[in-house]
Design a protein around this motif. Structure first.
Motif, PDB file in Angstrom:
ATOM      1  N   GLY A 398      43.836  49.487  74.443  1.00 22.88           N
ATOM      2  CA  GLY A 398      43.895  47.897  74.143  1.00 22.88           C
ATOM      3  C   GLY A 398      42.553  47.397  74.000  1.00 22.88           C
ATOM      4  N   LEU A 399      41.770  48.354  74.262  1.00 24.54           N
ATOM      5  CA  LEU A 399      40.241  47.994  73.926  1.00 24.54           C
ATOM      6  C   LEU A 399      40.012  48.426  72.491  1.00 24.54           C
ATOM      7  CD1 LEU A 399      37.572  46.918  74.875  1.00 24.54           C
ATOM      8  CD2 LEU A 399      36.836  49.035  75.569  1.00 24.54           C
ATOM      9  N   SER A 400      40.399  49.494  72.230  1.00 21.60           N
ATOM     10  CA  SER A 400      39.844  50.240  70.857  1.00 21.60           C
ATOM     11  C   SER A 400      40.799  49.618  69.559  1.00 21.60           C
ATOM     12  CB  SER A 400      40.153  51.649  71.098  1.00 21.60           C
ATOM     13  OG  SER A 400      41.400  51.932  70.929  1.00 21.60           O
ATOM     14  N   HIS A 401      42.009  49.324  69.870  1.00 24.72           N
ATOM     15  CA  HIS A 401      42.772  48.817  68.706  1.00 24.72           C
ATOM     16  C   HIS A 401      42.230  47.683  67.949  1.00 24.72           C
ATOM     17  CE1 HIS A 401      46.295  49.554  66.535  1.00 24.72           C
ATOM     18  NE2 HIS A 401      46.474  48.281  66.425  1.00 24.72           N
ATOM     19  N   TYR A 402      42.226  47.703  66.848  1.00 26.53           N
ATOM     20  CA  TYR A 402      41.729  46.662  65.925  1.00 26.53           C
ATOM     21  C   TYR A 402      40.214  46.724  65.797  1.00 26.53           C
ATOM     22  CZ  TYR A 402      46.512  44.856  66.216  1.00 26.53           C
ATOM     23  OH  TYR A 402      47.946  44.659  66.262  1.00 26.53           O
ATOM     24  N   THR A 403      39.509  47.623  66.589  1.00 25.88           N
ATOM     25  CA  THR A 403      38.113  47.394  66.465  1.00 25.88           C
ATOM     26  C   THR A 403      37.682  48.570  65.456  1.00 25.88           C
ATOM     27  OG1 THR A 403      37.693  48.955  68.224  1.00 25.88           O
ATOM     28  CG2 THR A 403      38.145  46.478  68.976  1.00 25.88           C
ATOM     29  N   GLU A 404      36.341  48.589  65.393  1.00 24.91           N
ATOM     30  CA  GLU A 404      35.546  49.710  64.760  1.00 24.91           C
ATOM     31  C   GLU A 404      35.520  50.906  65.359  1.00 24.91           C
ATOM     32  OE1 GLU A 404      34.478  49.022  61.575  1.00 24.91           O
ATOM     33  OE2 GLU A 404      34.533  46.929  61.763  1.00 24.91           O
ATOM     34  N   TRP A 405      35.836  50.838  66.763  1.00 22.37           N
ATOM     35  CA  TRP A 405      35.942  52.048  67.488  1.00 22.37           C
ATOM     36  C   TRP A 405      36.757  53.099  66.720  1.00 22.37           C
ATOM     37  CZ3 TRP A 405      37.134  52.568  73.372  1.00 22.37           C
ATOM     38  CH2 TRP A 405      37.052  53.964  73.972  1.00 22.37           C
ATOM     39  N   THR A 406      38.069  52.537  66.341  1.00 21.94           N
ATOM     40  CA  THR A 406      38.876  53.331  65.604  1.00 21.94           C
ATOM     41  C   THR A 406      38.398  54.156  64.236  1.00 21.94           C
ATOM     42  OG1 THR A 406      40.722  51.893  66.211  1.00 21.94           O
ATOM     43  CG2 THR A 406      41.075  53.401  64.540  1.00 21.94           C
ATOM     44  N   ILE A 407      37.503  53.050  63.591  1.00 22.47           N
ATOM     45  CA  ILE A 407      36.967  53.881  62.542  1.00 22.47           C
ATOM     46  C   ILE A 407      35.899  54.763  62.738  1.00 22.47           C
ATOM     47  CG2 ILE A 407      35.473  53.194  60.522  1.00 22.47           C
ATOM     48  CD1 ILE A 407      38.370  51.796  60.288  1.00 22.47           C
ATOM     49  N   GLY A 408      35.136  54.729  63.945  1.00 22.60           N
ATOM     50  CA  GLY A 408      34.261  55.533  64.467  1.00 22.60           C
ATOM     51  C   GLY A 408      34.925  56.992  64.547  1.00 22.60           C
ATOM     52  N   HIS A 409      36.166  56.834  65.490  1.00 26.28           N
ATOM     53  CA  HIS A 409      36.907  58.054  65.586  1.00 26.28           C
ATOM     54  C   HIS A 409      37.342  58.713  64.322  1.00 26.28           C
ATOM     55  CE1 HIS A 409      40.342  60.493  67.123  1.00 26.28           C
ATOM     56  NE2 HIS A 409      41.433  59.754  66.102  1.00 26.28           N
ATOM     57  N   VAL A 410      37.852  57.804  63.537  1.00 26.10           N
ATOM     58  CA  VAL A 410      38.303  58.313  62.070  1.00 26.10           C
ATOM     59  C   VAL A 410      37.248  59.373  61.520  1.00 26.10           C
ATOM     60  CG1 VAL A 410      39.061  57.752  59.763  1.00 26.10           C
ATOM     61  CG2 VAL A 410      40.187  56.379  61.798  1.00 26.10           C
ATOM     62  N   HIS A 411      36.196  58.826  61.582  1.00 27.02           N
ATOM     63  CA  HIS A 411      35.076  59.270  60.640  1.00 27.02           C
ATOM     64  C   HIS A 411      34.342  60.589  61.556  1.00 27.02           C
ATOM     65  CE1 HIS A 411      35.903  55.978  58.288  1.00 27.02           C
ATOM     66  NE2 HIS A 411      35.388  56.696  57.305  1.00 27.02           N
ATOM     67  N   ALA A 412      34.421  60.634  63.062  1.00 24.62           N
ATOM     68  CA  ALA A 412      33.901  61.684  63.714  1.00 24.62           C
ATOM     69  C   ALA A 412      34.946  62.861  63.253  1.00 24.62           C
ATOM     70  CB  ALA A 412      34.038  61.355  65.164  1.00 24.62           C
ATOM     71  N   GLY A 413      36.119  62.506  63.028  1.00 23.87           N
ATOM     72  CA  GLY A 413      37.363  63.750  62.715  1.00 23.87           C
ATOM     73  C   GLY A 413      37.010  63.871  60.925  1.00 23.87           C
ATOM     74  N   ALA A 414      36.894  62.933  60.213  1.00 25.01           N
ATOM     75  CA  ALA A 414      36.958  63.050  58.811  1.00 25.01           C
ATOM     76  C   ALA A 414      35.697  63.811  58.138  1.00 25.01           C
ATOM     77  CB  ALA A 414      37.283  61.767  58.125  1.00 25.01           C
ATOM     78  N   MET A 415      34.596  63.006  58.694  1.00 25.09           N
ATOM     79  CA  MET A 415      33.162  63.518  58.187  1.00 25.09           C
ATOM     80  C   MET A 415      32.738  64.919  59.066  1.00 25.09           C
ATOM     81  SD  MET A 415      31.291  59.958  58.120  1.00 25.09           S
ATOM     82  CE  MET A 415      29.912  59.993  57.257  1.00 25.09           C
ATOM     83  N   GLY A 416      32.812  64.655  60.314  1.00 28.01           N
ATOM     84  CA  GLY A 416      32.274  65.576  61.142  1.00 28.01           C
ATOM     85  C   GLY A 416      33.161  66.900  61.158  1.00 28.01           C
ATOM     86  N   TRP A 417      34.473  66.878  61.022  1.00 29.60           N
ATOM     87  CA  TRP A 417      35.324  67.906  61.151  1.00 29.60           C
ATOM     88  C   TRP A 417      35.948  68.315  59.536  1.00 29.60           C
ATOM     89  CZ3 TRP A 417      37.846  72.080  62.141  1.00 29.60           C
ATOM     90  CH2 TRP A 417      39.201  72.324  61.521  1.00 29.60           C
ATOM     91  N   VAL A 418      36.733  67.113  59.053  1.00 24.18           N
ATOM     92  CA  VAL A 418      37.346  67.850  57.857  1.00 24.18           C
ATOM     93  C   VAL A 418      36.146  67.821  56.714  1.00 24.18           C
ATOM     94  CG1 VAL A 418      38.466  66.732  55.972  1.00 24.18           C
ATOM     95  CG2 VAL A 418      39.241  66.216  58.440  1.00 24.18           C
ATOM     96  N   ALA A 419      35.255  67.183  56.448  1.00 28.20           N
ATOM     97  CA  ALA A 419      34.246  67.274  55.477  1.00 28.20           C
ATOM     98  C   ALA A 419      33.371  68.458  55.785  1.00 28.20           C
ATOM     99  CB  ALA A 419      33.412  66.179  54.994  1.00 28.20           C
ATOM    100  N   LEU A 420      32.965  68.734  56.984  1.00 30.52           N
ATOM    101  CA  LEU A 420      32.001  69.690  57.336  1.00 30.52           C
ATOM    102  C   LEU A 420      32.746  71.208  57.190  1.00 30.52           C
ATOM    103  CD1 LEU A 420      29.668  68.457  60.064  1.00 30.52           C
ATOM    104  CD2 LEU A 420      29.450  68.182  57.834  1.00 30.52           C
ATOM    105  N   ILE A 421      33.975  71.116  57.678  1.00 28.61           N
ATOM    106  CA  ILE A 421      34.580  72.426  57.521  1.00 28.61           C
ATOM    107  C   ILE A 421      34.796  72.780  56.227  1.00 28.61           C
ATOM    108  CG2 ILE A 421      37.187  71.667  57.804  1.00 28.61           C
ATOM    109  CD1 ILE A 421      35.562  74.847  59.099  1.00 28.61           C
ATOM    110  N   THR A 422      35.051  71.833  55.245  1.00 27.38           N
ATOM    111  CA  THR A 422      35.287  72.017  53.823  1.00 27.38           C
ATOM    112  C   THR A 422      34.131  72.577  53.152  1.00 27.38           C
ATOM    113  OG1 THR A 422      37.092  70.353  54.129  1.00 27.38           O
ATOM    114  CG2 THR A 422      36.364  71.020  51.796  1.00 27.38           C
ATOM    115  N   PHE A 423      32.989  71.713  53.330  1.00 28.06           N
ATOM    116  CA  PHE A 423      31.541  72.188  52.714  1.00 28.06           C
ATOM    117  C   PHE A 423      31.260  73.607  53.144  1.00 28.06           C
ATOM    118  CE2 PHE A 423      30.786  67.430  52.518  1.00 28.06           C
ATOM    119  CZ  PHE A 423      30.628  67.373  51.092  1.00 28.06           C
ATOM    120  N   GLY A 424      31.646  73.822  54.343  1.00 26.43           N
ATOM    121  CA  GLY A 424      31.044  75.395  55.078  1.00 26.43           C
ATOM    122  C   GLY A 424      32.040  76.318  54.137  1.00 26.43           C
TER     123      GLY A 424
END
Ligand code: HEM
Ligand code: HEM
Lengths: 550, 68
Positions: A398-424
């Motif tokens: 209820g707090l996070s939906h529609y906010t930038e928090w979701t975008i933060g979560h997405v990019h912690a996963g997408a940049m921090g996890w997906v992109a870094l494991i790929t580059f490695g």
């Protein structure tokens, strides 16, 4: 590349490209005056290019190479390069889109460059272009190595790789023309969707056929993760894209579902796209390249298998957490929430397994930036799955939906996890694949690591902060019981964070450019390695991170 | 909720497929030598496919022995 195809294979490939050209011409003719017509021309040119290349070499001699003696790595090489090219383009788009949110004038008043059209170019470009190509390339590598068998045939892998890139091309160019189904991560229209099904079926059969030829009785766990990625994405893609074209001559269709049913199907797809595109396949990468690079077997192989079955059975039920507080029945929301929280267990099992594998090899992590990419990726994987499970709890959402928090979560996963494991994985793979002694510059790998990490941290912290501020502003009431802040107030409060995010993204894409440059320089300037080894860990990890430290 | 009448069966079928795959892996002896399975990916001195048994090489026989 073409010179290693037999006459029969060249013939088959020419037939396929010819069929593609005919299809393109038909689309161009039927879709005149519609974006579909433009796509027809793209398809025609795309296949014509390959037809031309094949025709030029049509009467060359058959290569006499004995195929049973080597793995077929050419498609992997091309896939890695395509992945890096998409990374630079699509992350560049991300920076542009981020900058537009901070400075809206950067749209320059053109229709194609609006936020709504560029944003999906970013999301599809990074997920499918960068991530998808990396997954296809590494899966070709891993399935052959772990099966100790070569892929059957040499046409199917190229069909999969180039066919998939044609899909990405149609998707991205369509968005710029305003073509969309308005389903996130499934925006491309019906003809692109049908094409992807064809490509995907060939991909799946290629994988299974390679496994069937295996000379190693055991199927290494990474293969299960890749297979789940391929199979589940196929089912999701087909179900979510069930639609009726408005006409056969235009890029417009109507979904087979409507209202909340459409929403539920979309997020059943959307969440499992996260699970099986952005997680499962990349876990396959992690479970292969991390032990290889660390030169240690995975800490608990049993646990890696258990977590595989865990995420496969749990993830499928979690999609409804995207639809909390909507018209969706309450019990369905609760079901999604419950499974999301349970998901934390197999997710952390994988993250923990990866980190425990490195326990005892921390000196390698310290000295070897490639391994450090993988280590940090595992940490971000743990972080974003914890965050996800937390955000799936209804009141938190209820707090996070529609906010930038979701975008933060997405990019912690997408940049921090997906992109870094790929580059490695790319850094671990490239020297061995091209039989080079080492990467062109290990210092550049080091730089890439730190820039990427800084960019991710800046991005994610900016979005966490702004998301929570935004969420709180929207639910603050004044004395009289009215909302304290207008929407515009919250937008103004976002501005500094948007600037910070754009800067973090700029760092990240700079890292990707350095990486792409380093790979190209490795191929062009590093001498061939004489004794053939699969990967160069020892030579590279021996190099001190700080030359002065000796 | 007619959509669930559709999605739940699809999801259950996917789950059943997964279960079938799991039982297959269990039955076909995939989990009999987990330590060896985890370690074997690290041996790749020559990075070539194993040749068919006819032209049996040294590495060919060692890898068979570790699993069975
Ligand atoms: C150069 C670094 C990047 C920048 C600057 C960037 C920027 C952005 C921006 C501005 C948005 C739109 C946010 C909004 O609508 O409020 C976005 C969305 C998104 N990006 Fe990125 N991004 C970057 C890297 C990546 C990477 C590497 C991936 C995936 C592998 C990714 C996946 C996504 C996804 C999935 C969304 C949609 C999120 C949602 O709808 O909730 N991004 N990005
Ligand atoms: C246990 C694992 C995870 C759970 C339970 C989870 C849960 C969630 C939740 C609750 C949301 C917000 C939904 C909303 O309010 O609309 C979300 C959004 C999202 N998550 Fe996760 N997450 C997990 C892991 C990941 C990972 C590893 C990634 C990797 C990239 C990821 C990518 C995304 C994306 C792209 C969205 C945005 C979807 C959209 O609105 O466009 N998640 N996730």
């Amino acid at each position: 590349m073409i010179s290693s195809l037999t006459q029969a294979e060249r013939g088959a490939a020419m037939l396929i490209t010819l069929a593609g050209m005919v299809a393109g011409l038909a689309m161009a003719a039927a879709g005149q005056g519609d974006p579909m017509g433009a796509h027809g021309w793209i398809v025609l040119l795309f296949f014509a290019l390959f037809f031309g290349l094949l025709a030029r070499a049509a009467y060359g001699s058959d290569e006499l190479e004995d195929r049973s003696l080597a793995y077929y790595d050419d498609p992997t090489k091309v896939g890695i390069l395509l992945s890096l090219a998409w990374a630079v383009i699509a992350m560049g788009m991300g920076v542009w889109v981020a900058a537009q949110l901070a400075w809206p004038d950067l749209r320059f008043d053109a229709a194609w460059s609006g936020f709504g059209r560029l944003r999906p170019v970013h999301t599809s470009g990074v997920i499918f272009g960068f991530g998808g190509n990396a997954l296809i390339a590494t899966s070709f590598h891993i399935m052959q190595r772990t099966s100790r068998a070569r892929m059957p045939g040499q046409v199917a892998p190229w069909f999969v790789l180039f066919g998939f890139n044609l899909f990405c091309l149609i998707a991205a160019s369509g968005y710029l023309m305003g073509v969309t189904q308005s389903k996130e991560y499934a925006e491309p229209e019906w003809y692109a969707d049908i094409w992807l099904v064809v490509v995907w079926v060939v991909y799946f059969t290629l994988y299974i056929r390679t496994l069937a030829r295996r000379r190693e009785p055991h199927i290494y766990v990474a293969n299960w993760y890749y297979l789940a990625f391929i199979l589940v994405v196929a089912v999701l893609h087909i179900v979510n894209n069930l639609a009726v074209p408005a006409s056969w001559t235009g890029a417009k269709s109507y979904s087979a579902f409507s209202g909340v049913q459409d929403a539920m199907t979309q997020w059943w797809y959307g969440h499992n796209a996260v699970a099986f595109f952005l997680t499962s396949g990349f876990l396959g990468m992690l479970y292969y390249f991390l032990p290889k690079r660390a030169e240690r077997p995975i800490y608990s192989y049993r646990l890696s298998i258990l977590s595989f079955w865990g995420i496969t059975f749990f993830y499928i039920w979690a999609g409804s957490h995207h639809l909390h507080y909507t018209a969706l029945p309450h019990w369905v929301q609760t079901l999604g929430m419950t499974f999301s929280v349970m998901l934390l267990v197999p997710s952390w099992a994988s993250a923990g397994n990866a980190l425990m594998t490195l326990n005892g090899a921390w000196h390698k992590v310290r000295d070897d930036a490639t391994l450090r990419f993988m280590m940090v990726a595992a940490v971000f994987y743990g972080l974003s799955t914890f965050e996800g499970s937390f955000m799936a709890i209804r009141p938190v959402n209820g707090l996070s939906h529609y906010t930038e928090w979701t975008i933060g979560h997405v990019h912690a996963g997408a940049m921090g996890w997906v992109a870094l494991i790929t580059f490695g994985s790319i850094y671990a793979l490239v020297p061995g694949l091209w039989r080079r002694e080492t990467m062109y510059s290990w210092k550049a790998v080091e730089w890439h690591f730190w820039i990427a990490l800084a960019g991710t941290v800046i991005y994610v912290f900016a979005m966490w902060n702004s998301g929570i501020i935004q969420g709180l502003m929207w639910r603050t009431y004044g004395e009289s019981g009215t909302l304290r802040y207008s929407f515009t107030d919250s937008l103004v409060a976002m501005h500094p964070y948007y600037v910070a995010r754009a800067f973090g993204g700029l760092l990240f894409v700079t890292g990707a450019i350095i990486g792409a440059w380093n790979v190209v320089m490795t191929i062009r300037h590093v001498p061939r390695q004489v004794p053939e080894r699969d990967h160069p860990t020892t030579s590279e990890t021996m190099e001190p991170a700080l030359p002065a430290a000796e | 909720m007619s959509v669930l009448a559709f999605l739940i069966p699809v999801t259950l079928v996917m789950g059943a497929l997964g279960l079938a795959a799991f039982f297959w892996s269990l039955r076909s002896g995939q989990y009999e030598d987990l330590t060896g399975d985890a370690e074997r990916i690290l041996f790749d001195a020559d990075d070539t496919p194993l040749t068919p048994p006819r032209t049996s090489s040294r590495r060919d026989t060692t890898s068979k022995e570790t699993t069975k």
